[in-house]
Scaffold this motif. Structure first.
Motif, mmCIF file in Angstrom:
data_model
loop_
_atom_site.group_PDB
_atom_site.id
_atom_site.type_symbol
_atom_site.label_atom_id
_atom_site.label_comp_id
_atom_site.label_asym_id
_atom_site.label_seq_id
_atom_site.Cartn_x
_atom_site.Cartn_y
_atom_site.Cartn_z
ATOM 1 N N TRP A 87 0.930 -1.230 0.053
ATOM 2 C CA TRP A 87 0.051 0.007 -0.034
ATOM 3 C C TRP A 87 0.932 1.109 -0.146
ATOM 4 O O TRP A 87 0.917 2.126 -0.664
ATOM 5 C CB TRP A 87 -0.833 -0.032 1.220
ATOM 6 C CG TRP A 87 -1.598 1.104 1.684
ATOM 7 C CD1 TRP A 87 -1.199 2.195 2.239
ATOM 8 C CD2 TRP A 87 -2.786 1.668 1.023
ATOM 9 N NE1 TRP A 87 -2.067 3.336 2.593
ATOM 10 C CE2 TRP A 87 -3.104 3.057 1.562
ATOM 11 C CE3 TRP A 87 -3.723 1.397 0.000
ATOM 12 C CZ2 TRP A 87 -4.237 3.827 1.277
ATOM 13 C CZ3 TRP A 87 -4.729 2.237 -0.180
ATOM 14 C CH2 TRP A 87 -4.951 3.490 0.268
ATOM 15 N N ASN A 138 -8.898 3.545 1.425
ATOM 16 C CA ASN A 138 -8.352 3.146 2.939
ATOM 17 C C ASN A 138 -9.674 2.754 3.872
ATOM 18 O O ASN A 138 -9.379 1.983 4.963
ATOM 19 C CB ASN A 138 -7.543 4.217 3.362
ATOM 20 C CG ASN A 138 -6.703 4.200 4.657
ATOM 21 O OD1 ASN A 138 -7.331 4.908 5.525
ATOM 22 N ND2 ASN A 138 -5.972 3.436 4.599
ATOM 23 N N LYS A 153 -10.443 -0.778 3.841
ATOM 24 C CA LYS A 153 -9.413 -1.490 4.668
ATOM 25 C C LYS A 153 -9.663 -1.392 6.208
ATOM 26 O O LYS A 153 -9.421 -2.710 6.732
ATOM 27 C CB LYS A 153 -8.055 -0.946 4.628
ATOM 28 C CG LYS A 153 -7.610 -1.438 2.911
ATOM 29 C CD LYS A 153 -6.383 -0.452 2.486
ATOM 30 C CE LYS A 153 -5.036 -1.062 2.992
ATOM 31 N NZ LYS A 153 -4.828 -2.403 2.410
ATOM 32 N N ASP A 181 -8.275 -5.084 7.018
ATOM 33 C CA ASP A 181 -7.171 -5.453 5.900
ATOM 34 C C ASP A 181 -6.097 -4.747 5.950
ATOM 35 O O ASP A 181 -5.896 -3.781 5.059
ATOM 36 C CB ASP A 181 -8.115 -5.528 4.612
ATOM 37 C CG ASP A 181 -7.292 -5.943 3.332
ATOM 38 O OD1 ASP A 181 -6.315 -6.788 3.492
ATOM 39 O OD2 ASP A 181 -7.353 -5.516 2.272
ATOM 40 N N GLU A 189 -5.079 -2.765 8.133
ATOM 41 C CA GLU A 189 -5.645 -1.793 9.073
ATOM 42 C C GLU A 189 -5.994 -2.296 10.590
ATOM 43 O O GLU A 189 -7.136 -2.965 10.378
ATOM 44 C CB GLU A 189 -6.467 -0.644 8.572
ATOM 45 C CG GLU A 189 -6.023 -0.260 7.126
ATOM 46 C CD GLU A 189 -4.967 0.988 7.310
ATOM 47 O OE1 GLU A 189 -4.855 1.370 8.515
ATOM 48 O OE2 GLU A 189 -4.443 1.562 6.203
#
Length: 243
Positions: free
Chosen positions: A9, A195, A198, A203, A205
């Motif tokens: 990422w 984000n 996530k 995921d 995070e």
């Protein structure tokens, strides 16, 4: 696996990272307060875990004649930081060392640092690794050394099928996105919606609340723990504590 997701990422995000977070006034205020409460002095050794493109590190370097060590898992983010240092010149560059590494296995000797700081990094660690990272930080801090953690104050723990968790996380994400849109406009959503997903799915995070971070720090031996929140929002917060 979580570390690889995070690394991928940030490698992809490196060239545009400085177009988002460092331009958010609340984030600027939070990191300024972190540096102030860390009490950095000339001659201190400071470690920035998750240094990224150097936003927080450069604040420490500008505040005092300290020696700064940056640590990050993303080669691309670190490359941006090194480029910045080259553009600034030897005043900062000569006092900075940057390494690739992780918070759960810090490549430093015991009692090496006066200050360890981390901004929006440790939430990427899975739940079982958070305590390990804080204990590693405790190990490398000098007696009376300070830890300063800036984080997203959001508890995303629990079953993904738990409806109450869904409401809790969504409400937190609405506040976070509102702060970003208020500072940068709606175009920031093109990146940050991904984000937010996530965070929702844990995921790469894995946010916990600031109170949860405080409990981990206390269990690891830290004292004088104080939670601080900029007046503009409760979603961007930090804690400072002492070994």
């Amino acid at each position: 696996m979580s570390q690889e997701i995070t690394k991928e990422w940030f490698n992809k995000w490196a060239n545009e990272y400085d177009e988002i977070m460092p331009k958010v006034p609340v984030y600027q205020k939070m990191t300024d307060a972190m540096v102030k409460d860390a009490g950095v002095r000339n001659g201190d050794c400071v470690l920035d875990i998750g240094c990224g493109t150097g936003f927080l590190s450069l604040k420490f370097l500008g505040e005092a004649e300290c020696e700064l060590f940056g640590l990050d898992i993303s080669e691309e983010m670190v490359a941006v930081f090194r480029k910045k240092l080259g553009e600034i010149g030897p005043r900062f560059e000569e006092r900075t060392q940057i390494r690739i590494g992780t918070a759960t296995d810090l490549p430093f000797e015991d009692e090496s640092f006066h200050i360890v700081a981390s901004s929006f990094t440790l939430h990427h660690l899975p739940p079982e690794e958070k305590s390990k990272a804080v204990k590693e930080i405790y190990r490398i801090l000098k007696p009376k050394g300070k830890l300063v953690i800036g984080e997203i104050n959001l508890d995303t723990t629990g079953s993904l099928d738990d409806v109450e968790r869904l409401y809790r996380v969504m409400n937190g994400l609405v506040e976070e996105l509102a702060v970003l849109v208020g500072a940068l406009g709606h175009k920031v959503l093109y990146r940050m919606f991904d984000n937010a997903k996530k965070h929702l799915l844990n995921d790469g995070e894995h946010c916990i609340s600031l109170d949860m971070w405080s409990a981990i720090c206390e269990e690891s031996g830290f004292v004088n723990i104080k939670n601080q929140t900029p007046e503009d929002t409760e979603i961007f917060s930090y804690l400072v504590c002492e070994k």
